[in-house]
Every structure is written in C-alpha cells, then in structure tokens.
Design an enzyme around this catalytic site. Structure first.
Site, short mmCIF file in Angstrom:
data_model
loop_
_atom_site.label_atom_id
_atom_site.label_comp_id
_atom_site.label_asym_id
_atom_site.label_seq_id
_atom_site.Cartn_x
_atom_site.Cartn_y
_atom_site.Cartn_z
N PRO A 25 -15.56 -7.83 0.18
CA PRO A 25 -14.74 -7.89 1.40
C PRO A 25 -13.24 -7.91 1.13
CG PRO A 25 -15.67 -10.03 0.93
CD PRO A 25 -16.22 -9.09 -0.09
N CYS A 26 -12.69 -6.76 0.78
CA CYS A 26 -11.27 -6.68 0.46
C CYS A 26 -10.37 -6.87 1.69
CB CYS A 26 -10.95 -5.37 -0.25
SG CYS A 26 -11.45 -3.90 0.63
N HIS A 27 -10.93 -6.82 2.89
CA HIS A 27 -10.11 -7.05 4.08
C HIS A 27 -9.61 -8.50 4.13
CE1 HIS A 27 -14.09 -8.42 5.41
NE2 HIS A 27 -13.44 -9.19 6.26
#
Length: 72
Positions: A25-27
């Site tokens: 989850p790079c967000h």
C-alpha cells in the site's frame, strides 16, 4: 551515520513502479510534514484511498502526531 539526502527520490521511484499497489500500500506514504505528496495513480485517488481507510486530511495534510510520529 548521515543518510543520503536524496534517498527519498529513490524510494519514490520504486513506489511509483509498484506493480501491486493494493498488496504493497504505497498510497500510505506521505511527506514528513504530513502533506500527501505524489502517487502513481494520482493524488485524488491517493486522497480517496486514505479517506476510505479512515484517515482525516485537513488542509491537505495528515496529523502525523495522531499516528505516533514526532514531527520536528
């Protein structure tokens, strides 16, 4: 040991090419001042994902202290 002051660019480039943004989850990566920063899927999508996870964004920033970060 002093770190590379431009390491954030390398990290950003790796995250931008993330083939599995839901699994990794790079967000959830934000700037050290709490502002959202960029996102490969666009900042609007990043904001929407964070809000869907219950993160409050006020004035374009996240309150990092709320998440246990000591902001300088």
């Amino acid at each position: 040991m002093a770190g590379n002051k431009r390491a954030y660019r390398a990290a950003g480039n790796v995250l931008h090419s993330n083939p599995n943004p839901i699994v990794v989850p790079c967000h959830r990566i934000v700037k050290s001042n709490g502002s959202l920063g960029g996102y490969g899927g666009g900042v609007k999508k990043k904001r929407k994902l964070l809000i869907s996870e219950g993160v409050q964004i006020i004035g374009g920033k996240i309150d990092l202290k709320k998440f246990g970060w000591n902001v300088l």
